[in-house]
Design an enzyme around this catalytic site. Structure first.
Site, PDB file in Angstrom:
ATOM      1  N   GLU A  90       4.124  12.735  -7.368  1.00 22.62           N
ATOM      2  CA  GLU A  90       5.074  11.630  -7.534  1.00 22.62           C
ATOM      3  C   GLU A  90       4.649  10.672  -8.649  1.00 22.62           C
ATOM      4  O   GLU A  90       4.894   9.466  -8.561  1.00 22.62           O
ATOM      5  CB  GLU A  90       5.265  10.874  -6.219  1.00 22.62           C
ATOM      6  CG  GLU A  90       5.926  11.712  -5.138  1.00 22.62           C
ATOM      7  CD  GLU A  90       6.277  10.917  -3.890  1.00 22.62           C
ATOM      8  OE1 GLU A  90       5.609   9.896  -3.628  1.00 22.62           O
ATOM      9  OE2 GLU A  90       7.218  11.306  -3.189  1.00 22.62           O
TER      10      GLU A  90
ATOM     11  N   GLU B   3       9.281  17.783  -0.670  1.00 20.53           N
ATOM     12  CA  GLU B   3       9.197  16.874   0.473  1.00 20.53           C
ATOM     13  C   GLU B   3      10.591  16.529   0.967  1.00 20.53           C
ATOM     14  O   GLU B   3      11.304  15.747   0.343  1.00 20.53           O
ATOM     15  CB  GLU B   3       8.451  15.578   0.112  1.00 20.53           C
ATOM     16  CG  GLU B   3       6.967  15.749  -0.122  1.00 20.53           C
ATOM     17  CD  GLU B   3       6.243  14.411  -0.285  1.00 20.53           C
ATOM     18  OE1 GLU B   3       6.814  13.366   0.122  1.00 20.53           O
ATOM     19  OE2 GLU B   3       5.116  14.412  -0.821  1.00 20.53           O
TER      20      GLU B   3
END
Length: 949
Positions: free
Chosen positions: A260, A329
């Site tokens: 991320e 995710e």
């Protein structure tokens, strides 16, 4: 580098012996993991020793920054040499791989495993958040639930707690975890990071990393890149040595570098862009031989696949038309903080998100989390994340199935598998607009076969649509799946899976040392009344204290070896100041510009005040006496920051000025004083929580009814509950502190209460966010703490508690957790069970079914049977589990039929039809069967039960 995308490896400037055993090796370096058999040719004369020499020479070449071989070229040659060594080792060891070795590549549509595109479902399980004894069951339940892959992070701070010293044992035995995954026949996605976020302490970074001179995390910074590369290489090499990559016969099909980073990249400017490019090239150069991904990284370079994280990823597209659409995710719940509510994500919405992802071209989807587990010890991140990492996942913190989430998703995965042939055969879907907010995506395969997904994205209204000559009714915010473009086998909003209500049970014989006639209160089993206590000194006890002028930053002193840092000094208060306060009716105040997470101040040995917050201003009035006053400040961490840019600067303790205000002659700057520093607790240093050390200190009996004690250690013993059910400590009677069982650190506890408002009836329809469906309002965020069975003995288990704020240990209980109440609600309009649909092999696929009758399926946990049917009604029953009621439309024989089919069995099924129940109880109305059953132990029913409220 010249020569186009194809280049002979033998032309690289590697020493002669490296190329002596490798011949004719030509592969596209830009696609280095899409290798062919000709890329693995090894001369018959190659020996293990020679190949090892080649690898050593390659590593020496890698160490030369001016060498010509960089990025994919070096990585590919490393892969060739290591793969040759792995083959030789496999032969020499005469060992069997978990799979027939296969290559992993990708195209625009999907990952390609062994030459075949695959639609893959992944279960997120973090190995340290469970014990090795739990891993096989968790992985087996994931597989039963439809997972093809297990995904996990790699936790740097626990694998390298001291720079250069590695740890891979117990809960951190990542090799064993990977082998358990492989032994179950599942693949593994390893997210090395090494930054993980994960609500894990310091985002997975070791705290010693902060102390490296000149370091800046996650940017184009030489000290950081050197440490990061060293650890990532360590993990890749470990997996290679253990032969765990797919081409070695192992389960690992994909790796991840960074995590991320796109969320914070702009904070670093051009240095951030340079870092992303470096991280990708570094990873590709390690010779792992499988694809690498970067999640939430739109500028993922070259052959590294950028992937999506979020609640919905059906609109995500990778940054290249040659890369597949991956969802690393899928947030099926959310984490919780002390004093916060508990998030819940309805399974209808979760299934809708997953179905939409595959409907619109997705090919790999991972549940974050499929099993969340527990933040044992001090592993939870910050600020203020609780010890439980349940995450509202399909498998709860204890490893029990969360129903209906687990079951409904299992049906979803089976439905998608029925479509897999069509999904992988099509270049893209054929889009059909069916209404203003209704649409279909059709995937064609050979011989005229097809599969379709029909979606109604209206948040409020049912929709009737016409598709390929048939009419379909869709609930709002739902997707119907048609593996043959005709028959609906699953709709995301129609839940036929059972609902389970978790209970806690306590054995009657559990407490020790109960006096004659003493009974359990409120169906709770209590620990022995012979609790013992020990006061933690608010004083200097350590030989490692030091004194300096000024206020030091918390982590620079503790190195995170403890939550606690003590600051000791002595100040003199004049009579004039005391008179000034009395005359003006004011008190002196300690003011701090900024503080995190917990601050306490003691004056003359007594607690004078406490403040809780994350970088908040402190203004705490205190009482000082004339003359000398001993002043003690205590700062505590409750999980280090795990997310955001510039983590190395976050720190803990105090920021800015620390001073006294309210004095007659002005403020007193406490930063100018000399302070003595002490790290941790005396009990921590002496390890009084351990079985070996706890008897070496002088405990005293705790008298029941005494005032709650602060900064006190307590201990007691207990027998292990009978059976194999998961076990938890109920610490609802305590305040704040930490707990250990037989020396194992259970974690932090804290009875902070959630706000009373913010919990309302949850509607699955419409976009989800973490605040939408909150639960547990007005209650402590967590009161029960998981104690793994493998940490318990049959008897005489040692429980040690450190209590900071005051609590009543005599009301602590230990409980077994299991699913006691199970309910089902299935109507005539539901679809037949997925297992009734047949998919002949070999392909091409033609799905078929002989009986379209819906069925209700009920199942107790392993070791339990259905002891009684507490409600059964076929007709139009009212209410929901566990509060059903009959209506005027009710088949009189409902209860008899269900009891006959289910009682005494671990599982049962009942067909939903008028014929099954002897006729139509009310014509012209859709009938539903509602059942509530109670599960009891298959071996013993000697326990007391109390349902969760």
């Amino acid at each position: 580098m010249s020569g186009g995308p194809w280049r002979s490896v033998s032309s690289t400037p590697v020493t002669t012996s490296s190329t002596k055993y490798l011949i004719g090796l030509k592969c596209p370096l830009s696609l280095r993991f899409r290798f062919r058999s000709r890329c693995l040719t090894v001369l018959d004369s190659a020996t293990t020793s020679a190949v090892q020499d080649s690898l050593q020479e390659l590593e020496e070449a890698e160490a030369e920054p001016d060498g010509e071989m960089i990025g994919d070229g070096r990585g590919f040659l490393r892969f060739l040499i290591v793969s040759s060594l792995a083959v030789l080792q496999l032969v020499e060891a005469d060992s069997s791989p978990y799979f027939e070795p296969f290559n992993v590549s990708y195209d625009h549509r999907a990952l390609i495993l062994g030459g075949k595109r695959r639609m893959l479902t992944s279960a997120g399980i973090h190995y340290p958040r469970a014990t090795p004894e739990m891993w096989p069951d968790l992985i087996a339940k994931s597989k039963e639930g439809g997972a093809d892959v297990v995904q996990t992070y790699v936790f740097w701070n626990k694998h390298e707690p001291v720079r250069g010293r590695y740890y891979f044992e117990g809960r951190y035995d990542i090799v064993k975890f990977a082998k358990v995954v492989g032994a179950a026949g599942l693949y593994l996605h390893l997210r090395i990071g090494p930054y993980v976020c994960a609500e894990w302490n310091f985002g997975g970074f070791p705290v010693w990393l902060r102390d490296i001179p000149g370091i800046k995390f996650r940017t184009d910074n030489a000290p950081f890149k050197e440490e990061m590369e060293r650890f990532v290489k360590k993990i890749v090499d470990l997996m290679l040595e253990e032969m765990l990559f797919s081409w070695q016969g192992g389960p690992i099909i994909m790796l991840q570098i960074e995590n991320e980073y796109g969320n914070i990249e702009s904070s670093y400017g051009q240095s951030g862009k340079n870092y992303v490019k470096w991280a990708a090239e570094m990873a590709l150069g390690l010779g792992a031989g499988v694809p690498w991904v970067m999640c939430r990284q739109d500028d993922a370079p070259g052959s590294v696949i950028n992937a999506c994280n979020g609640y919905y990823c059906d609109g995500f597209r990778p940054n290249s038309g040659s890369k597949p659409t991956l969802w690393t995710e899928d947030w099926d719940g959310w984490f919780a903080s002390w004093g916060g509510r508990l998030p819940h994500r309805p399974v209808e919405d979760l299934a809708f998100a997953v179905a939409r992802f595959f409907q619109r071209g997705g090919s790999f989807q991972n549940y974050y989390m499929y099993f969340g587990g527990t933040n044992f010890g001090r592993t939870s991140g910050g600020p203020f994340y609780i010890t439980s990492y349940d995450y509202d996942a399909p498998l709860d913190e204890f490893g029990l199935t969360s129903q209906p989430k687990w079951g409904h998703l299992k049906d979803l995965h089976s439905s998608i598998k029925l479509c897999e042939r069509a999904l992988v055969s099509s270049v893209s879907a054929h889009y059909v607009k069916l209404g203003p907010m209704q649409e279909a995506h059709v995937y064609n395969e050979t011989e005229g076969k097809c599969s379709a997904f029909i979606a109604n994205i209206d948040e409020h209204k049912y929709a009737t649509v016409h598709f390929l000559g048939k009419t379909y009714s869709l609930p709002p915010w739902s997707v119907s799946i048609l593996p043959d473009c005709k028959n609906v086998v699953f709709n995301t909003a129609k839940v036929s899976s059972q609902t389970s209500i978790k209970s806690r049970a306590v054995d009657q014989g559990l407490p020790l040392n109960l006096s004659p006639g003493q009974k359990l209160r409120d169906t709770q089993a209590y620990f022995s009344q012979s609790w013992m206590g020990l006061t933690e000194p608010i004083d200097l006890w350590s030989n490692d204290t030091f004194t300096v002028q000024g206020i030091l930053e918390h982590l620079n002193v503790t190195k995170d070896h403890s939550d606690y840092l003590w600051y000791f000094t002595r100040i003199h208060i004049s009579g004039d100041d005391v008179a000034f306060w009395e005359e003006n009716k004011i008190s002196p105040t300690i003011e701090i510009d900024s503080m995190r997470d917990v601050f306490r101040v003691f004056v003359n040995g007594q607690l004078a005040g406490s403040v809780v917050g994350h970088w908040v201003k402190v203004a705490q009035p205190i009482k000082l006496l004339q003359g000398y006053n001993d002043l003690v400040l205590l700062t505590q961490t409750v999980g280090l920051q795990n997310y955001g840019a510039f983590l190395e600067k976050d720190g803990a303790g105090f920021r800015g000025k620390v001073k006294f205000t309210g004095f007659k002659d002005g403020d007193m700057d406490l930063s100018n004083l000399s302070w003595t520093y002490q790290v941790g607790l005396s009990g921590e240093f002496l390890k009084i929580y351990s079985v070996e050390e706890n008897e070496k200190v002088e405990w005293t009996d705790v008298v029941t009814g005494d005032s709650p004690s602060t900064f006190t250690w307590f201990k007691a013993h207990f027998d292990s509950p009978e059976g194999t059910d998961p076990v938890a400590l109920n610490l609802g009677s305590m305040g704040k502190g930490q707990a250990w069982v037989n020396g194992h650190h259970i974690g932090r506890y804290w009875n902070r209460v959630a706000p009373k408002d913010g919990c309302r009836k949850c509607d699955y329809r419409g976009p989800y966010n973490s605040d939408k469906c909150m639960t547990n309002c007005g209650k402590p965020t967590q009161t029960r703490y998981h104690v793994p069975r493998s940490w318990l003995k049959a008897s005489d288990n040692l429980l040690v508690i450190f209590e900071e704020t005051g609590g009543n240990p005599s009301d602590i209980s230990i409980e077994r957790h299991y699913s006691e109440i199970i309910c089902g609600t299935v109507s005539e309009t539901h679809y037949p069970p997925l297992h009734k649909w047949t998919k002949p092999d070999p392909l091409p696929v033609t799905i078929s079914i002989d009986d379209l009758t819906p069925e209700m399926y009920l199942e107790c946990e392993q070791g339990y049977v259905i002891g009684s049917i507490e409600f059964a009604s076929y007709g139009t029953p009212d209410g929901s589990c566990p509060n059903f009621q009959r209506s005027s439309c009710h088949a009189a024989n409902s209860e008899h039929l269900v009891k006959e089919a289910c009682e005494g069995k671990n599982s049962c099924s009942i067909k939903i039809s008028n014929a099954q129940f002897g006729g139509d109880p009310c014509r012209g109305i859709v009938k539903t069967l509602a059942v509530q059953a109670r599960c009891i132990s298959s071996t013993s029913s000697r326990f007391l039960v109390s349902n969760f409220k």
